[in-house]
Each structure stands twice: as C-alpha cells, then as structure tokens.
Design an enzyme around this catalytic site. Structure first.
Site, PDB file in Angstrom:
ATOM      1  N   ALA A  60       0.788  -1.300  -0.056  1.00 46.19           N
ATOM      2  CA  ALA A  60       0.008   0.082   0.071  1.00 46.19           C
ATOM      3  C   ALA A  60       0.926   1.271   0.036  1.00 46.19           C
ATOM      4  CB  ALA A  60      -0.880   0.176   1.411  1.00 46.19           C
ATOM      5  N   GLY A 100       0.798  -5.383   1.164  1.00 47.93           N
ATOM      6  CA  GLY A 100      -0.528  -5.422   0.253  1.00 47.93           C
ATOM      7  C   GLY A 100       0.102  -6.082  -1.116  1.00 47.93           C
ATOM      8  N   GLU A 103       0.060  -9.755  -0.356  1.00 50.16           N
ATOM      9  CA  GLU A 103      -1.362 -10.163  -0.200  1.00 50.16           C
ATOM     10  C   GLU A 103      -2.058 -10.300  -1.717  1.00 50.16           C
ATOM     11  OE1 GLU A 103      -2.131  -6.809   2.736  1.00 50.16           O
ATOM     12  OE2 GLU A 103      -3.002  -8.224   3.941  1.00 50.16           O
ATOM     13  N   GLU A 123       3.837  -4.533   7.641  1.00 46.45           N
ATOM     14  CA  GLU A 123       2.881  -3.746   8.132  1.00 46.45           C
ATOM     15  C   GLU A 123       3.172  -3.327   9.504  1.00 46.45           C
ATOM     16  OE1 GLU A 123       2.375  -6.201   5.909  1.00 46.45           O
ATOM     17  OE2 GLU A 123       0.740  -5.561   4.644  1.00 46.45           O
TER      18      GLU A 123
HETATM   19  N1  CAA Z   1       4.481   3.657   0.054  1.00 49.07           N
HETATM   20  C1  CAA Z   1       4.894   4.653  -0.577  1.00 49.07           C
HETATM   21  N2  CAA Z   1       6.223   5.212  -0.815  1.00 49.07           N
HETATM   22  C2  CAA Z   1       6.975   4.203  -0.704  1.00 49.07           C
HETATM   23  C3  CAA Z   1       6.627   2.801  -0.176  1.00 49.07           C
HETATM   24  C4  CAA Z   1       5.290   2.657   0.046  1.00 49.07           C
HETATM   25  N3  CAA Z   1       4.862   1.451   0.503  1.00 49.07           N
HETATM   26  N4  CAA Z   1       7.818   2.071  -0.172  1.00 49.07           N
HETATM   27  C5  CAA Z   1       8.926   2.714  -0.494  1.00 49.07           C
HETATM   28  N5  CAA Z   1       8.460   3.802  -0.817  1.00 49.07           N
HETATM   29  C6  CAA Z   1       9.188   5.128  -1.322  1.00 49.07           C
HETATM   30  C7  CAA Z   1      10.155   5.647  -0.160  1.00 49.07           C
HETATM   31  O1  CAA Z   1       9.798   6.349   0.574  1.00 49.07           O
HETATM   32  C8  CAA Z   1      11.314   6.280  -1.206  1.00 49.07           C
HETATM   33  O2  CAA Z   1      10.755   7.443  -1.598  1.00 49.07           O
HETATM   34  P1  CAA Z   1      11.762   8.695  -1.700  1.00 49.07           P
HETATM   35  O3  CAA Z   1      12.751   8.166  -2.861  1.00 49.07           O
HETATM   36  O4  CAA Z   1      10.907   9.921  -2.160  1.00 49.07           O
HETATM   37  O5  CAA Z   1      12.634   8.841  -0.416  1.00 49.07           O
HETATM   38  C9  CAA Z   1      11.157   5.334  -2.435  1.00 49.07           C
HETATM   39  O6  CAA Z   1      10.192   4.644  -2.233  1.00 49.07           O
HETATM   40  C10 CAA Z   1      12.415   4.196  -2.313  1.00 49.07           C
HETATM   41  O7  CAA Z   1      12.262   3.582  -1.201  1.00 49.07           O
HETATM   42  P2  CAA Z   1      13.802   3.158  -0.182  1.00 49.07           P
HETATM   43  O8  CAA Z   1      14.547   4.365  -0.239  1.00 49.07           O
HETATM   44  O9  CAA Z   1      13.199   2.702   1.010  1.00 49.07           O
HETATM   45  O10 CAA Z   1      14.329   2.160  -1.362  1.00 49.07           O
HETATM   46  P3  CAA Z   1      15.089   0.815  -1.123  1.00 49.07           P
HETATM   47  O11 CAA Z   1      15.525   0.169  -2.353  1.00 49.07           O
HETATM   48  O12 CAA Z   1      15.974   1.005  -0.082  1.00 49.07           O
HETATM   49  O13 CAA Z   1      13.818  -0.249  -0.228  1.00 49.07           O
HETATM   50  C11 CAA Z   1      11.755  -1.198  -0.095  1.00 49.07           C
HETATM   51  C12 CAA Z   1      12.839  -0.476  -0.982  1.00 49.07           C
HETATM   52  C13 CAA Z   1      12.237  -2.446   0.248  1.00 49.07           C
HETATM   53  C14 CAA Z   1      10.522  -1.299  -0.887  1.00 49.07           C
HETATM   54  C15 CAA Z   1      11.478  -0.091   1.103  1.00 49.07           C
HETATM   55  O14 CAA Z   1      11.269   1.118   0.603  1.00 49.07           O
HETATM   56  C16 CAA Z   1      10.345  -0.622   2.039  1.00 49.07           C
HETATM   57  O15 CAA Z   1      10.570  -1.602   2.789  1.00 49.07           O
HETATM   58  N6  CAA Z   1       9.328   0.081   1.660  1.00 49.07           N
HETATM   59  C17 CAA Z   1       7.881  -0.266   2.789  1.00 49.07           C
HETATM   60  C18 CAA Z   1       7.271  -1.523   2.462  1.00 49.07           C
HETATM   61  C19 CAA Z   1       6.116  -1.665   3.411  1.00 49.07           C
HETATM   62  O16 CAA Z   1       6.242  -1.295   4.461  1.00 49.07           O
HETATM   63  N7  CAA Z   1       5.003  -2.236   2.778  1.00 49.07           N
HETATM   64  C20 CAA Z   1       3.456  -2.262   3.419  1.00 49.07           C
HETATM   65  C21 CAA Z   1       2.971  -1.241   3.185  1.00 49.07           C
HETATM   66  S1  CAA Z   1       1.430  -1.315   4.151  1.00 49.07           S
HETATM   67  C22 CAA Z   1       0.271  -2.380   3.441  1.00 49.07           C
HETATM   68  O17 CAA Z   1       0.688  -2.967   2.171  1.00 49.07           O
HETATM   69  C23 CAA Z   1      -0.940  -2.254   4.148  1.00 49.07           C
HETATM   70  C24 CAA Z   1      -1.955  -3.271   3.980  1.00 49.07           C
HETATM   71  O18 CAA Z   1      -1.580  -4.338   3.767  1.00 49.07           O
HETATM   72  C25 CAA Z   1      -3.251  -2.612   4.256  1.00 49.07           C
END
Ligand code: CAA
Ligand code: NAI
Length: 725
Positions: A60, A100, A103, A123
């Site tokens: 998400a 997500g 999922e 999450e």
């Molecule tokens: N939403 C919005 N922005 C995101 C994102 C997300 N899920 N994941 C990463 N980004 C953005 C980061 O903020 C970053 O933005 P900037 O360049 O503007 O700073 C950009 O994407 C690149 O991210 P990283 O610098 O972290 O890059 P990386 O290659 O080191 O890591 C990653 C990539 C492993 C995907 C890491 O970003 C990460 O762990 N992201 C979060 C994943 C997460 O927590 N997902 C769960 C979301 S909640 C969900 O899905 C809810 C649900 O089921 C209801």
C-alpha cells in the site's frame, strides 16, 4: 497505474507506480478493471500479474494512510476478486512483494518468484497489520508458526526461504515473466478450488493452544509497549479459531484499532524520517544533491578495543578489505582474537557461512602494528582511547602516511573534530564517523562534519553507512554531537532524581515502561561508570585537579551530583565489577538486582547533604528525564547542528533505544504538544533554578509563541543568522 495487455491466451496485468509500484488508489482501480476485463474476455484463458521495472510491489502507498479517504482496506475485496477469478491467476514476483503486494500474490492461484526476490508482510513495522486478508491467507498457506513469525516481525524473506516454506510454487534464475506465462499456459483448465487459499483449512498443530500461548508471551515481551505485534498475533489467532470470513472481519476490526492508535502515525513518520536523512545538507549549502562520494575499495581501522573490533567486523561483512592496526603486539593479538570471534559468529548467521566473508584471507583482513601499511587505503577509521592528544598524534601521522585522497575518520564520541583535523595537513578530509556499541549490530552512524570537511568527504561517509547497512545521519560539530549531547541532561536528571529520593530501579522502570530498551542506570552499569568518571576527571569536575574547597554539589554555580564519582571511588564500575547502580551475580554478569547497599548509601548521602527524601511519582520521573533531553534537542536545532527534527529522531531511535512507536523525542514532543512541554520545563526549572538544562530553550518558546506549528514547519522558524557553524 496497472497496465493490461493480452498476448495469446494469457492476459498480463502489470502494476506500475514508480519507484516501488506502491498500490495507490489508481493502481488498485486499474488492477480491478484489468481483472474484470480478463474475466469477461472469452479468448483469455489465464492471467499473469507482475510489476513494472523488476519489482512486484512494496504494498500500500504508506503516504495514503494519513489521508482520511483511504485506509488500505480497499485492497481486501480486490484480493478476493483475484482469488475468485474463474481463470488461473499467476503472480510473477520480482524484486519485492511486500505488504499489500504480497497479499495480492496470496490472492493469486500460483506464485512464481525470481531467486533474488524478497517477500514479507512488514505492516507491523509501520504500526499496522496486513489488512487485506493476509493474516488469514498466510497461515493457511505456510502454517501458523511460520506465518506468525513473518507477520509479527515483518521480516523480509528471500525467495529460497519462501520456496522452502511453500509461499511460492517455483523460483527461477532467469526471466520470471516468461516462466510465469509458461506456468499460466500449463495450468489452464486445471481446477482452481484447491488453489484458493480462503477455502483451505489452517494446518493443525498437535499442540496449537500451547504453541499460541507461548507465542503470545514472546510477542508481548518483544513488543515493549508497541501495539501492532500483539494485534497481529490476535489476527492470526483468529485464523486458527474461526472460519475465513469471520477471521477477515476480526482482521478489519484490529486494523482499525491500529490505524487510529497514534503509534501507526509515529512509525510511519519514522519510516519517512529515515529516508529523509539521506538528503543531507549543511548550513554552508553543501548537500547530497551536488556532492559525489569517493569509492572505498580498502579501509583501515586503528584501535581494536570495544569499538574497533565491531567496526572491522562491519567492514568485512560489507566486503570491504580491511587493515586492522593496534599499538603493540599484545593488544594486536587480543584484538585479532576478538575480531575473529565476532566474524565467526556473524558467519554462522549468514548464508554461505565463513566462506562468504573470507576473513582468513589476508588480502581481505590484515592485522598489523605497522602504520606504513596504511599508505594506500581509501579510508581510515580511528578508534583509539578518547584522548585528544593521542588522537591528534595519530591524525598527524596519518596525514603524512596516507595517500592524498584518503578520508580520515574519527570515532570519537564527543571530542572536537576541528581540533583533531588541525593536526593534519588536509582538514577537508577529516570527518567524524561515530559508531554505536556494538558497532557491528547498531544501525546508527552519526557523521560529523567539521569547519573544513569537504562535501565529498560527507558524501563518502554517507555512502559508507549505506554499504555497512547503517543509517547515516549528518550533523554538525559540538561537544557530544547530537546523540550524546541530548543524553547528558537526561542522565543528569536521572541522577538528580536519586539525590531527591528516587531509586535506580524506579527510574529505570519508568523509562523502560515508556518503551526504552534499557533505563539510564542499567545502561550506565553496562557501559561502565569509569568511562564518564575519567571524562569528568579530564574536565576538572572531579578528582585531584578539582580546586580545594569546591562545594560537593556545585560546579561553576550550577547543580552537580557527585554520586557517580562516589560510586567509582567505591570501586563500583557497573557490570564489570559486579557492582554499580545495581549488583550482579559476578563480574561481567548481566542480571541487575536492586542493591540494599546502594539504598542505604543514598539515604546516608541525603543525610550528609541535608536533602529531605521525597516521593517522586512516575510522571515527574518521565518528564524530567525526557523533557530535558528534548529541550537540548531544540537548542541543537536552533544552532543548526542538525538540519531537522527528523535527524534527531532517527539518531535516537537507531542509536539510543528510544521506542520507535513514539516516533523519536522530537516527534513525541510534537504529540505531547509543545505548550505542555514548555509548561512542564518551566515548572521544573522554577523548582530547580540551579539546573540550566531545565530552563526552556528559546527556540521551544518561539515555537509555542508561534502557535505550536506542526513538526514539518519547525525549521522555518529557525533564525537564519543563528547557525554556529
Ligand atoms: N508507499 C509509499 N512510498 C514508498 C513505499 C510505500 N509502500 N515503499 C517505499 N516507498 C518510497 C520511499 O519513501 C522512497 O521514496 P523517496 O525516494 O522519495 O525517499 C522510495 O519509495 C524508495 O524507497 P527506499 O529508499 O526505501 O528504497 P530501497 O530500495 O532501500 O527499499 C523497499 C525498497 C524494500 C520497498 C522499502 O522502501 C520498504 O521497505 N518499503 C516499505 C514496504 C512496506 O512497509 N509495505 C507495506 C505497506 S502497508 C500495506 O501494504 C498495508 C496493507 O496491507 C493494508
Ligand atoms: P577501548 O579502550 O576499548 O579501545 C581502544 C583501543 O585503542 C585499545 O585496544 C588500544 O590498544 C588502542 N590504541 C590506543 N592507542 C593506540 C595507538 N597509538 N595505535 C593503535 N591503537 C591504539 O576504547 P573504545 O571503547 O573502543 O573507544 C574507542 C573510541 O570510540 C573512543 O574515542 C570512544 O570515545 C569512542 N566510542 C566509544 C563507544 C563505546 O561504547 N565504548 C561508543 C562510541 C564511541
């Protein structure tokens, strides 16, 4: 967006939202449209879902959680829609499938992953739970123990492990998309019922109830006040106790609780804060956008004590060849043994074992007492005793021996970077790289630039942090830098509270209940009371250089507590001597027990100094410790030592055990409300007028006078002329 294309019998839906294909509303809408189109088209026999640019999806859109319109729940029905599709749906997982994103893949009937892909339900790390039916599908696919582990820790697992767990059906080394299309063609016409996870029972365990009870205790202990792991646990428990639809309802209820808890907001702030600090800037205009790092192909570490050995281990783990130097052969042998032990332990934890680290190869790790061997390294990290004269001597030597471009780093925890740099002929290449103990474990690297440090040097140190898998935070040069400088008032208050009537275990308990991993007194026993004692002796605050007739509890007109010095005079250095603020089972023991000796010592001390013992409640303990630390944070911001509150928060969460679910000290202050922080500091300062660190900082007052603006706007109130740098 999600792009829909139809080639032969397999329709392709490609998730597209750079950089990580986050599932924004537009992506979800396009995914839904694509699925409906494929289902309705008789020439389509199967569907393949993949992500653009070699990444499936990071889940998400985290930024969307703060918007009132969108909570990530829209995804659940779409995952159900995928699962109920009458044609087989295959997920082609490249890069990452997180949250997500995973999922969505769980809704698919088949999952195929590239060998380098990573999967997880992170999450929990942003204060939530997998709210798109993931807590109900994952246990049905891989069993309760493995699902619970993934969901309550949020860890990312590699494709190879996912295959072993049964999370994916196949892994490929080559083209994942082509392999997924082949698989989709192969399964056309096969029954889909057995592939729909919602229809499968949760695999039984012979001792499910006992397992769950034990797991609940473990999760609670590790959560330390953070709600999400416990609620993740409850959602998985629901999967074991109720049918799928009921489990989904429970998951939604629990998701809503988390979403409105405040902790989710704090953890999401912490997620973005960690990314924001990558974009460093200094008051003179140098910044990440214009500075390029130098390559670090070979490094050296000087001093293999507590810190040096961890730093060497970190470098070896990052595949950077290291020369490790000590002052003489005796120390060298001791250091070598310690480093080898650490590396052996690390190798056990790594895939590929000792071979992958290759630390027995002298081309990768060399031990020496010969400074001349440092002539061709790209970077040196000095980690000798905290003594300015010694550090200057070493930097003088380095500036003569090292090649012209080499970066010269010091691991000092408080000393002046400019003074150290003054011993060299190249102050532009001198920088502070402040690691935290144990250096191969702790994620924080405080990077301190001096007056002459070049932008290239800062960029190189930041690049090093990334290579070491640490979070680098760039800060200015002042005594204690950011982290330790904010820690001084906190520790000072903790000791004053003892003088006034509290006990170490009471103070530690309050701070640990707040969520710190360890309270100030247990921390001090762990680090060794002698370290601070030596530093205070050096500063002339105690010991033989203290002028005769100095009042016991005053230094330069300010309140001072000699309690820690007195403990050291009694030989109580903490864990290493089995006695400190607590007593321990033996020298080096870890189990802290309240010590009656200390209690009577405190009572006697109060008698001697005419202090009336009073009861100090939890609120006062917490506020005096935390608000004094926060107050110093405002001073740091006003002086331009750090470029924003996020920097202070990232430092505290990653280096000092501040509970992440409160965001960090400055975010916490913004939630408590600056007017309240100010009022409390005013109150405590009036009660203790001889404690300058309780006096509310002018910048805090300014923000309150400006109407308590949101944290993101604070820096616009800093007077431009004020930076000291
Ligand atoms: N939403 C919005 N922005 C995101 C994102 C997300 N899920 N994941 C990463 N980004 C953005 C980061 O903020 C970053 O933005 P900037 O360049 O503007 O700073 C950009 O994407 C690149 O991210 P990283 O610098 O972290 O890059 P990386 O290659 O080191 O890591 C990653 C990539 C492993 C995907 C890491 O970003 C990460 O762990 N992201 C979060 C994943 C997460 O927590 N997902 C769960 C979301 S909640 C969900 O899905 C809810 C649900 O089921 C209801
Ligand atoms: P330590 O006392 O454990 O180790 C210092 C090492 O430096 C010793 O092994 C010593 O033999 C070696 N050394 C001394 N002079 C030398 C010389 N001329 N040439 C080569 N080696 C020499 O000290 P520790 O705790 O590792 O601290 C090192 C530095 O890191 C200090 O500046 C300290 O302030 C800083 N630091 C310490 C932290 C801690 O938790 N211990 C945390 C962060 C920074």
């Amino acid at each position: 967006m999600a792009q829909y294309a139809r080639g032969s019998a397999v329709a392709v839906i490609r998730l597209r939202n750079p950089p990580v294909n986050a599932l924004s509303l537009a992506v979800l809408q396009a995914l839904e449209d694509g699925l409906k189109k494929a289902d309705a088209d008789p020439s389509v026999k199967a569907v393949m879902i993949c992500g653009e640019n070699g990444k499936f999806s990071a889940g998400a859109d985290i930024r969307g959680f703060s918007s009132p319109k969108r909570h990530g729940l829209g995804l659940g029905p779409i995952v159900s829609l995928i699962e109920s599709c009458q044609k087989p749906v295959v997920a082609a997982i490249e890069g990452v499938a997180l949250g997500g994103g995973l999922e969505v893949a769980l809704g698919c009937h088949y999952r195929i992953a590239h060998v380098k892909a990573r999967m997880g339900l992170p999450e929990v790390t942003i204060g939530l739970l997998p709210g798109a039916e993931g807590t109900q599908r994952l246990p049905r696919l891989i069993g309760v123990p493995a699902a619970l582990d993934m969901i309550t820790t949020g860890k990312h697992i590699p494709a190879t492990e996912a295959l072993k767990l049964g999370l994916v059906d196949e892994i490929v080394e080559e083209n994942t998309i082509e392999a997924a299309i082949r698989l989709a063609n192969k399964v056309i016409g096969q029954p889909l019922g057995p592939r729909r996870l919602s229809l499968k029972p949760v695999p039984k365990l012979p001792n499910m109830e006992a397992f769950l009870q034990e797991a609940a205790v473990k999760v609670k202990k590790q959560a330390r006040g953070c709600l999400a792991p416990e609620l993740c646990f409850q959602a998985v428990r629901a999967a074991t106790e109720t049918p799928f639809a009921q489990g989904v309802r429970r998951e939604r209820e629990l998701f809503q609780v988390l979403l409105s808890s405040g902790q989710a907001r704090a953890l999401q702030y912490a997620f973005f804060a960690e990314r924001a600090v990558h974009r460093w800037a200094t008051p003179t205009g140098a910044s990440w956008s214009s500075a390029a790092p130098q390559p670090v192909r070979r490094a050296a570490v000087i001093g293999l004590g507590t810190m040096g050995r961890g730093i060497v281990t970190s470098l070896v783990k990052a595949n950077i060849p290291v020369v490790a130097l000590e002052q003489d052969l005796e120390y060298l042998n001791k250091g070598r043994k310690a480093v080898m032990l650490l590396l052996e332990r690390e190798a056990v934890k790594m895939e590929g074992g000792a071979q992958s680290l290759d630390f027995h190869n002298p081309a990768r790790l060399q031990f020496t007492v010969d400074f001349d061997l440092l002539h061709d390294v790209d970077l040196v990290i000095e980690a000798v005793f905290e003594n300015m004269a010694l550090k200057k001597e070493i930097f003088h030597k380095l500036s003569k021996i090292c090649k012209p471009g080499a970066l010269l780093c010091t691991n000092t925890s408080a000393l002046n970077i400019d003074e150290i740099a003054s011993a060299t002929s190249r102050p532009q290449q001198v920088i502070g790289t402040h690691f935290f103990s144990p250096a191969h474990v702790m994620r924080l690297l405080e990077i301190i630039y001096g007056r002459h440090t070049s932008p290239t040097a800062i960029a190189t140190a930041m690049q090093l942090a990334k290579a070491l898998k640490k979070v680098g935070v760039v800060v200015g040069n002042c005594f204690g830098f950011v982290g330790n400088r904010m820690m001084f008032p906190y520790v000072e208050q903790a000791v004053f509270l003892l003088e006034e009537g509290s006990r170490p275990e009471a103070v530690d308990r309050v701070v640990e209940d707040f969520g710190f991993k360890i309270g100030p007194f247990r921390m001090s026993d762990l680090a060794g009371l002698d370290v601070g004692w030596r530093s205070r002796q050096g500063q002339g605050l105690t010991g033989p250089s203290l002028p005769a007739g100095t009042a016991a509890r005053q230094r330069q007109g300010q309140r001072y507590s000699p309690l820690p010095d007195l403990l050291c005079e009694h030989g109580r250095f903490g864990q290493k001597t089995a006695r400190g603020w607590y007593r321990y089972e033996r020298a080096g023991g870890r189990t802290a027990t309240p010590d009656p000796w200390l209690h009577s010592f405190l009572a006697q001390y109060r008698d001697t100094h005419g202090i009336k013992t009073r009861f100090i409640d939890q609120e006062e303990i917490l506020e005096r410790c935390l608000f004094s630390l926060i107050n110093e944070g405002f001073a740091i911001l006003a002086e331009g030592i750090a470029s924003g509150p996020e920097h202070l928060d990232v430092i505290y969460v990653n280096g000092y055990g501040w509970p992440k679910h409160t965001g960090g000290p400055m975010f916490y202050a913004s939630i408590v409300g600056l007017p309240r922080v100010l009022a409390k500091l005013q109150k405590y300062s009036e009660a203790h007028p001889d404690v300058p660190r309780l006096r509310p900082n002018a910048f805090l007052k300014k923000l309150v006078a400006a109407g308590n603006p949101p944290l993101k706007d604070w820096m616009s109130y800093v007077s431009r002329q004020s930076p000291k740098l």
